[in-house]
Write a protein that holds these residues in place. Structure first.
Motif: not given
Length: 401
Positions: A176-203
């Motif tokens: 299985s393949y999930f792309s959301a974290i990659d998409n958010i990382g590209h868009r907002h950067g590796v230190n963004s609150i958006e990425l932190a939220n995306a990782i928490k949601t996936f987790d």
């Protein structure tokens, strides 16, 4: 002996057990995200299972070449997808993501799901890049092609649905393949609150899946978490407008891969002129020019192949090549993983057939497919006889009975 269990599959008797193998690929999940964002369910799997201190992507560290390497166990130059975009001189076409669905000449390899089906096991594939490729035969028993803008929650639900099937219908392996974290990382950067939220949601969704499996089925699957590459923030002051670099060369065949330029040129004199020109410009721009046959050994790109370009102009992280002066996105990947360790992904394995409290050094993702084959007790071709012993401590001896 047990420590060599991963190497002895060719001589074992087929005895797949009751424990399915669930592979969850989290696109763009960098190894350093674990320490940075502390995802509790991912950490729980790591703490009770086995893990590596990074999963090294194949060059270039792009999504499609690496997901096909993860599934086939061979480097991009062998399976044929050498970038997310490149040129095929024999076909006279440029590769775009998903193109192998309609033409067998793009890809040349055997995927883990095809190997499983050949040997009598059912497989299931969810969203995996190029899983619809004509080359991959037989097809998986269950296949859900990629569909953009699909929530990770639906993917988790599909995994659970497959695991809930009757034993004679249930897949032995799910990819299985999930792309959301990659998409958010590209868009907002590796230190963004958006990425932190995306990782928490996936987790959280992963934790819910694990709980649901435990409470509603009688299964204890082996869960393999991995990723294709990491991510780094782009230096907006170091972007390179590549058309300016080659404007003196009319109709030069250049494919911009953002972190690399692939240049295809058969005329030796013109090729020498282009290389000389770009090498001179490299004194003032953050890139290095390489010629076919002289590529760094760890790229695994010195094999003779039409799709390998005559020149590769390789950007130094965090610089990228752009075609427009405006820049979209905050972070990216694709850089040489040897020079940019932030490209490393993750490898975590947990389950009844996985030893606990095992932590191994970083290893190249070309060894994931034979690892999965050994976990499923599949017979591998002889070329994997010399695979590294570093994965041997991960699998229980009881798998080989």
């Amino acid at each position: 002996m047990c420590r060599f269990v991963i190497l002895l599959l060719l001589f074992s008797v087929k005895s797949y057990g009751k424990n399915p193998v669930v592979v969850i690929s989290i696109d763009g999940f960098a190894y350093d995200y674990i320490a940075k964002y502390q995802p509790k369910n991912i950490l729980a799997l790591m703490n009770k299972g086995a893990s590596a201190k990074g999963l090294i992507p194949s060059f270039p560290s792009k999504t499609f070449p690496n997901h096909i390497t993860l599934a086939t166990g061979v480097y991009p130059t062998e399976h044929g997808i050498v970038h997310n975009s490149f040129y095929h001189p024999e076909l006279g076409k440029r590769y775009k993501k998903g193109t192998a669905k309609d033409n067998i000449h793009w890809l040349n390899a055997t995927a883990i799901w095809s190997l499983a089906e050949q040997q009598g096991l059912k497989s299931a594939v969810y969203f995996w890049p190029e899983s619809e490729a004509k080359t991959f035969t037989p097809k998986p028993s269950y296949l859900v092609p990629y569909k953009d803008n699909t929530s990770s929650e639906k993917g988790m639900a599909q995994i659970f649905q497959w695991l809930s099937l009757a034993k004679d219908q249930r897949p032995a392996v799910i990819m299985s393949y999930f792309s959301a974290i990659d998409n958010i990382g590209h868009r907002h950067g590796v230190n963004s609150i958006e990425l932190a939220n995306a990782i928490k949601t996936f987790d959280d969704q992963l934790g819910q899946l694990i709980t649901q499996i435990k409470q509603q089925t009688q299964l204890t699957p082996n869960i393999i978490l991995l990723s294709d590459h990491g991510m780094v923030d782009i230096d907006k002051n170091s972007t390179i407008y590549w058309p300016k670099l080659v404007k003196r060369f009319d109709r030069l065949n250049v494919v911009n891969g953002q972190t690399q330029l692939y240049i295809y040129e058969k005329n030796k004199q013109r090729l020498n002129d282009v290389r000389s020109h770009l090498t001179h410009l490299a004194q003032q721009y953050p890139f290095t020019v390489y010629q076919k046959g002289e590529y760094p050994e760890h790229w695994q790109m010195n094999k003779e192949s039409e799709v390998i370009p005559e020149l590769i102009v390789n950007a130094d992280a965090p610089a990228i090549f752009v075609e427009k002066f405006s820049l979209n996105g905050a972070a990216t990947h694709g850089f040489d993983p040897k020079l940019t360790p932030a490209m490393n992904g993750i490898f975590i394995a947990s389950g009844p057939d996985i030893n606990s409290a095992v932590n191994i050094p970083p290893f190249n993702n070309v060894y994931i497919m034979p690892f999965l084959a050994n976990l499923l007790n599949l017979t591998l071709p002889a070329k994997w006889n010399n695979q590294p012993k570093l994965l041997a401590p991960i699998i229980h001896c009881s798998v080989k009975t």
